[in-house]
Scaffold this motif. Structure first.
Motif, PDB file in Angstrom:
ATOM      1  N   SER A 234      -2.231  -9.015   1.746  1.00 27.91           N
ATOM      2  CA  SER A 234      -2.129 -10.322   2.403  1.00 27.91           C
ATOM      3  C   SER A 234      -3.491 -10.989   2.531  1.00 27.91           C
ATOM      4  O   SER A 234      -3.604 -12.221   2.453  1.00 27.91           O
TER       5      SER A 234
ATOM      6  N   LYS B  36       3.059   1.343   3.314  1.00 29.22           N
ATOM      7  CA  LYS B  36       3.492  -0.050   3.176  1.00 29.22           C
ATOM      8  C   LYS B  36       2.629  -0.967   4.028  1.00 29.22           C
ATOM      9  O   LYS B  36       2.240  -2.051   3.589  1.00 29.22           O
TER      10      LYS B  36
ATOM     11  N   LYS C 265       0.203  -3.937   2.590  1.00 31.39           N
ATOM     12  CA  LYS C 265       0.442  -5.331   2.974  1.00 31.39           C
ATOM     13  C   LYS C 265      -0.772  -5.910   3.691  1.00 31.39           C
ATOM     14  O   LYS C 265      -1.070  -7.108   3.556  1.00 31.39           O
TER      15      LYS C 265
ATOM     16  N   ASP D 239       4.997  -5.774  11.029  1.00 30.93           N
ATOM     17  CA  ASP D 239       5.098  -4.727  10.007  1.00 30.93           C
ATOM     18  C   ASP D 239       4.928  -3.328  10.605  1.00 30.93           C
ATOM     19  O   ASP D 239       5.480  -2.354  10.083  1.00 30.93           O
TER      20      ASP D 239
END
Length: 243
Positions: free
Chosen positions: A14, A6, A10, A55
């Motif tokens: 991003s 994940k 990301k 994160d």
């Protein structure tokens, strides 16, 4: 494993999503709005870096914010534990700054575009001539009011212990007559490198030490500067404080 997948997705996603923001930044420059450009780019990369740290599950403590000079730009000199170090400093060092980074990052899609916008310089440590030119460019940027960050070990520590500090790095400060602010980073390697690049939560500490005025140092003191800065940075590393 899920956290790692994940996080990397990301990280890449991003950057792709924010790519159009580069055009907005460049438009400020085209219009001659340099201050707006710097504020916009700094805000974007700070927000992006903070989200990537969140994160990861890492928690961050910052000590010594009061040591940051307010009237002049500086050379930040830091130890280097992890690829996470740049994220940490982008997120929690509250001022615009460029990095003297390894040349491989110049080839990293999307990342390289933002690094160039914040005045990063890419050094090939296997090319003495190119490295010398990058130092000259860094001196020019410092004289032009741009904060710079350098990792004088030249590579990430695999153990967390400090490596040799390359004396050439300190020419950035001595030749530009700028302040040096030593930084100690502790814990970033536990987020990534210590886990074979799997992302795991960890405690990260960032220590901002009092500045050193390179313009007031004697020739002998300048020669001792790498050891002085190294000792300052090392003083906040856990292995140095074990009795």
């Amino acid at each position: 494993m899920f956290r790692s997948i994940k996080w990397y997705l990301k990280f890449i996603g991003s950057l792709i999503i924010n790519d159009p923001q580069l055009k907005k930044a460049d438009k400020y420059l085209e219009q001659g709005n340099k201050e707006q450009y710097e504020d916009f780019v700094t805000e974007k990369v700070t927000d992006w870096a903070r989200k990537r740290i969140t994160d990861s599950g890492a928690s961050v403590n910052v000590y010594g914010i009061e040591n940051l000079p307010h009237k002049d730009n500086v050379l930040f000199v830091s130890n280097h534990q992890s690829n996470f170090d740049i994220l940490l400093l982008l997120a929690y060092l509250p001022c615009p700054k460029g990095f003297v980074a390894k040349v491989e990052l110049e080839k990293f899609p999307f990342v390289n575009k933002w690094m160039k916008r914040i005045h990063c310089l890419f050094m090939d440590r296997n090319d003495i001539k190119q490295s010398a030119q990058i130092i000259i460019e860094g001196i020019k940027q410092l004289k032009n009011g741009i904060n710079m960050v350098i990792f004088p070990e030249g590579t990430r520590s695999k153990t967390g212990e400090l490596g040799e500090f390359k004396s050439g790095s300190f020419k950035l400060a001595s030749k530009s007559k700028k302040l040096i602010v030593p930084l100690t980073i502790d814990g970033t390697r536990n987020v990534m490198e210590a886990n074979n690049y799997k992302i795991k939560p960890a405690q990260i500490n960032l220590y901002i030490h009092p500045p050193i005025d390179s313009s007031t140092l004697t020739k002998e003191e300048l020669a001792q500067l790498p050891d002085r800065v190294k000792a300052t940075i090392e003083s906040k590393l856990p292995y140095k404080n074990i009795i």
